[in-house]
Design a protein around this motif. Structure first.
Motif, PDB file in Angstrom:
ATOM      1  N   GLU A  45      38.073  12.606 -19.734  1.00 38.11           N
ATOM      2  CA  GLU A  45      37.195  13.772 -19.755  1.00 38.11           C
ATOM      3  C   GLU A  45      37.720  14.903 -18.881  1.00 38.11           C
ATOM      4  N   GLN A  46      38.358  14.569 -17.771  1.00 33.99           N
ATOM      5  CA  GLN A  46      38.930  15.589 -16.888  1.00 33.99           C
ATOM      6  C   GLN A  46      40.398  15.823 -17.241  1.00 33.99           C
ATOM      7  N   ASP A  47      40.843  17.044 -17.030  1.00 33.49           N
ATOM      8  CA  ASP A  47      42.253  17.381 -17.313  1.00 33.49           C
ATOM      9  C   ASP A  47      43.106  16.958 -16.119  1.00 33.49           C
ATOM     10  N   PHE A  48      43.129  15.635 -15.875  1.00 32.18           N
ATOM     11  CA  PHE A  48      43.737  15.109 -14.664  1.00 32.18           C
ATOM     12  C   PHE A  48      45.251  15.303 -14.645  1.00 32.18           C
ATOM     13  N   VAL A  49      45.887  15.176 -15.808  1.00 36.78           N
ATOM     14  CA  VAL A  49      47.344  15.340 -15.865  1.00 36.78           C
ATOM     15  C   VAL A  49      47.731  16.770 -15.485  1.00 36.78           C
ATOM     16  N   LYS A  50      46.953  17.737 -15.950  1.00 39.67           N
ATOM     17  CA  LYS A  50      47.220  19.132 -15.597  1.00 39.67           C
ATOM     18  C   LYS A  50      47.081  19.337 -14.096  1.00 39.67           C
ATOM     19  N   TYR A  51      46.023  18.774 -13.503  1.00 44.81           N
ATOM     20  CA  TYR A  51      45.822  18.887 -12.059  1.00 44.81           C
ATOM     21  C   TYR A  51      46.973  18.228 -11.302  1.00 44.81           C
ATOM     22  N   PHE A  52      47.427  17.082 -11.814  1.00 44.17           N
ATOM     23  CA  PHE A  52      48.535  16.374 -11.177  1.00 44.17           C
ATOM     24  C   PHE A  52      49.807  17.232 -11.187  1.00 44.17           C
ATOM     25  N   ILE A  53      50.099  17.848 -12.313  1.00 43.86           N
ATOM     26  CA  ILE A  53      51.285  18.708 -12.413  1.00 43.86           C
ATOM     27  C   ILE A  53      51.153  19.893 -11.467  1.00 43.86           C
ATOM     28  N   ASN A  54      49.964  20.490 -11.407  1.00 45.06           N
ATOM     29  CA  ASN A  54      49.752  21.621 -10.504  1.00 45.06           C
ATOM     30  C   ASN A  54      49.939  21.213  -9.045  1.00 45.06           C
ATOM     31  N   SER A  55      49.358  20.096  -8.643  1.00 42.35           N
ATOM     32  CA  SER A  55      49.484  19.640  -7.256  1.00 42.35           C
ATOM     33  C   SER A  55      50.936  19.340  -6.914  1.00 42.35           C
ATOM     34  N   THR A  56      51.631  18.669  -7.829  1.00 41.38           N
ATOM     35  CA  THR A  56      53.028  18.330  -7.585  1.00 41.38           C
ATOM     36  C   THR A  56      53.883  19.582  -7.464  1.00 41.38           C
ATOM     37  N   THR A  57      53.667  20.535  -8.363  1.00 43.26           N
ATOM     38  CA  THR A  57      54.448  21.777  -8.339  1.00 43.26           C
ATOM     39  C   THR A  57      54.219  22.549  -7.050  1.00 43.26           C
ATOM     40  N   VAL A  58      52.953  22.721  -6.683  1.00 40.09           N
ATOM     41  CA  VAL A  58      52.626  23.484  -5.475  1.00 40.09           C
ATOM     42  C   VAL A  58      53.171  22.787  -4.233  1.00 40.09           C
ATOM     43  N   ALA A  59      52.986  21.465  -4.139  1.00 45.34           N
ATOM     44  CA  ALA A  59      53.445  20.731  -2.958  1.00 45.34           C
ATOM     45  C   ALA A  59      54.964  20.774  -2.828  1.00 45.34           C
ATOM     46  N   LEU A  60      55.678  20.572  -3.934  1.00 40.93           N
ATOM     47  CA  LEU A  60      57.138  20.590  -3.882  1.00 40.93           C
ATOM     48  C   LEU A  60      57.674  21.964  -3.512  1.00 40.93           C
ATOM     49  N   ALA A 177      59.416  15.124   8.297  1.00 41.40           N
ATOM     50  CA  ALA A 177      58.799  16.433   8.106  1.00 41.40           C
ATOM     51  C   ALA A 177      58.423  16.659   6.645  1.00 41.40           C
ATOM     52  N   THR A 178      59.297  16.249   5.736  1.00 38.60           N
ATOM     53  CA  THR A 178      59.024  16.421   4.310  1.00 38.60           C
ATOM     54  C   THR A 178      57.818  15.602   3.877  1.00 38.60           C
ATOM     55  N   THR A 179      57.759  14.345   4.325  1.00 37.44           N
ATOM     56  CA  THR A 179      56.659  13.471   3.932  1.00 37.44           C
ATOM     57  C   THR A 179      55.325  13.980   4.441  1.00 37.44           C
ATOM     58  N   LEU A 180      55.251  14.331   5.722  1.00 40.01           N
ATOM     59  CA  LEU A 180      53.989  14.807   6.292  1.00 40.01           C
ATOM     60  C   LEU A 180      53.569  16.139   5.686  1.00 40.01           C
ATOM     61  N   ALA A 181      54.526  17.056   5.509  1.00 45.88           N
ATOM     62  CA  ALA A 181      54.195  18.353   4.918  1.00 45.88           C
ATOM     63  C   ALA A 181      53.707  18.179   3.487  1.00 45.88           C
ATOM     64  N   PHE A 182      54.348  17.286   2.734  1.00 44.71           N
ATOM     65  CA  PHE A 182      53.936  17.044   1.353  1.00 44.71           C
ATOM     66  C   PHE A 182      52.522  16.477   1.299  1.00 44.71           C
ATOM     67  N   ILE A 183      52.196  15.527   2.182  1.00 45.32           N
ATOM     68  CA  ILE A 183      50.870  14.908   2.171  1.00 45.32           C
ATOM     69  C   ILE A 183      49.796  15.929   2.529  1.00 45.32           C
ATOM     70  N   PHE A 184      50.050  16.755   3.551  1.00 45.64           N
ATOM     71  CA  PHE A 184      49.072  17.778   3.930  1.00 45.64           C
ATOM     72  C   PHE A 184      48.855  18.775   2.796  1.00 45.64           C
ATOM     73  N   SER A 185      49.920  19.159   2.126  1.00 43.54           N
ATOM     74  CA  SER A 185      49.790  20.080   0.995  1.00 43.54           C
ATOM     75  C   SER A 185      49.080  19.398  -0.166  1.00 43.54           C
ATOM     76  N   TRP A 186      49.420  18.162  -0.437  1.00 43.66           N
ATOM     77  CA  TRP A 186      48.838  17.415  -1.551  1.00 43.66           C
ATOM     78  C   TRP A 186      47.323  17.282  -1.392  1.00 43.66           C
ATOM     79  N   ASN A 187      46.866  17.079  -0.162  1.00 42.28           N
ATOM     80  CA  ASN A 187      45.446  16.829   0.089  1.00 42.28           C
ATOM     81  C   ASN A 187      44.634  18.093   0.342  1.00 42.28           C
ATOM     82  N   ASN A 188      45.278  19.250   0.360  1.00 41.81           N
ATOM     83  CA  ASN A 188      44.552  20.469   0.701  1.00 41.81           C
ATOM     84  C   ASN A 188      43.545  20.827  -0.384  1.00 41.81           C
TER      85      ASN A 188
END
Length: 254
Positions: A45-60, A177-188
């Motif tokens: 029901e939710q466009d979860f794949v789209k959200y996943f792609i957006n989160s991954t793109t922004v975090a990377l 640094a990469t791991t922590l920065a990615f997690i903080f961005s991912w969870n924002n």
């Protein structure tokens, strides 16, 4: 202590396989018939794949640009004792993110950048960049100066010594640094809630979609939370050894 830390996650994981009736039952039902209905809601029901792609793109992108700017900045702070710059970056990290929200909103609105990756990446860099700088500055301070000085005596420039000698030796720090920065961005959640719309909504918004004025779909919330946490947990488990080494490097000097 382990039980206290793991109990909320275990409860969330178990609730993601319960029906709404089982979740709100009192006393809590420890024995229940598991169901995948909540995960069908999240991925169907939710466009979860789209959200996943957006989160991954922004975090990377946010982490990538933060490393591009933060690694030279951290090296400069470590080697040239730029304490004022370090304190300025620390101040930006300590300030609550909500204090940047209104200025970002006004700027991006006037530049027609609302609901764009540019707006989210720049806002997430407010979180990722200070993390990279502070972790790597401590790491670079722990590396002997003789390494690049010997290279410069042989004719190498400081830039060459940085890229060919210092960075290869700083692998654990960069991974940390990469791991922590990615997690903080991912969870924002905050920046995505205000600066994004349908086009660039990220994963934390998927949880918010299960909340309404009438009721809270606890099963959907739990399933979405598990799905969001899974990549961050896997990333942390893979690089755990490097994260511990990177955080403790420079703690003791002699």
């Amino acid at each position: 202590m382990v039980l206290i830390v793991l109990f909320p996650f275990a409860w969330m994981l178990a609730s993601s396989f319960k029906t709404q009736v089982d979740i709100v039952a009192w006393p809590p039902k420890l024995v229940f018939s598991p169901t995948l209905q909540n995960y069908r809601k999240v991925f169907g029901e939710q466009d979860f794949v789209k959200y996943f792609i957006n989160s991954t793109t922004v975090a990377l992108l946010a982490v990538g640009f933060s490393l591009l700017l933060g690694l030279p900045a951290a090296y400069s702070i470590a080697r040239f004792t730029q304490r004022r710059l370090a304190m300025f970056i620390l101040l930006a990290r300590l300030m609550p993110g909500i204090s940047f929200l209104m200025p970002w909103y006004i700027i991006f609105s006037r530049l027609n950048l609302m609901d764009s990756y540019t707006a989210l990446v720049l806002s997430h860099m407010l979180i990722a960049l200070p993390i990279v700088v502070w972790i790597m500055a401590s790491y670079f301070e722990a590396l002997p100066r003789d390494l690049e000085e010997s290279a410069m005596v042989d004719g190498a420039s400081r830039q060459y010594a940085f890229f060919k000698i210092i960075l290869p030796l700083s692998g654990p720090g960069v991974i940390t640094a990469t791991t922590l920065a990615f997690i903080f961005s991912w969870n924002n959640f905050m920046f995505s809630q205000v600066l994004s719309m349908e086009k660039t909504k990220t994963l934390p918004i998927a949880v918010f979609n299960f909340l309404s004025y009438a009721e809270i779909d606890w099963g959907g919330v739990m399933a979405a939370s598990v799905a969001i946490m899974a990549p961050a947990l896997v990333l942390t488990m893979i690089f755990q050894r490097y994260v511990v080494k990177g955080l403790t490097m420079g703690a003791v000097k002699g």
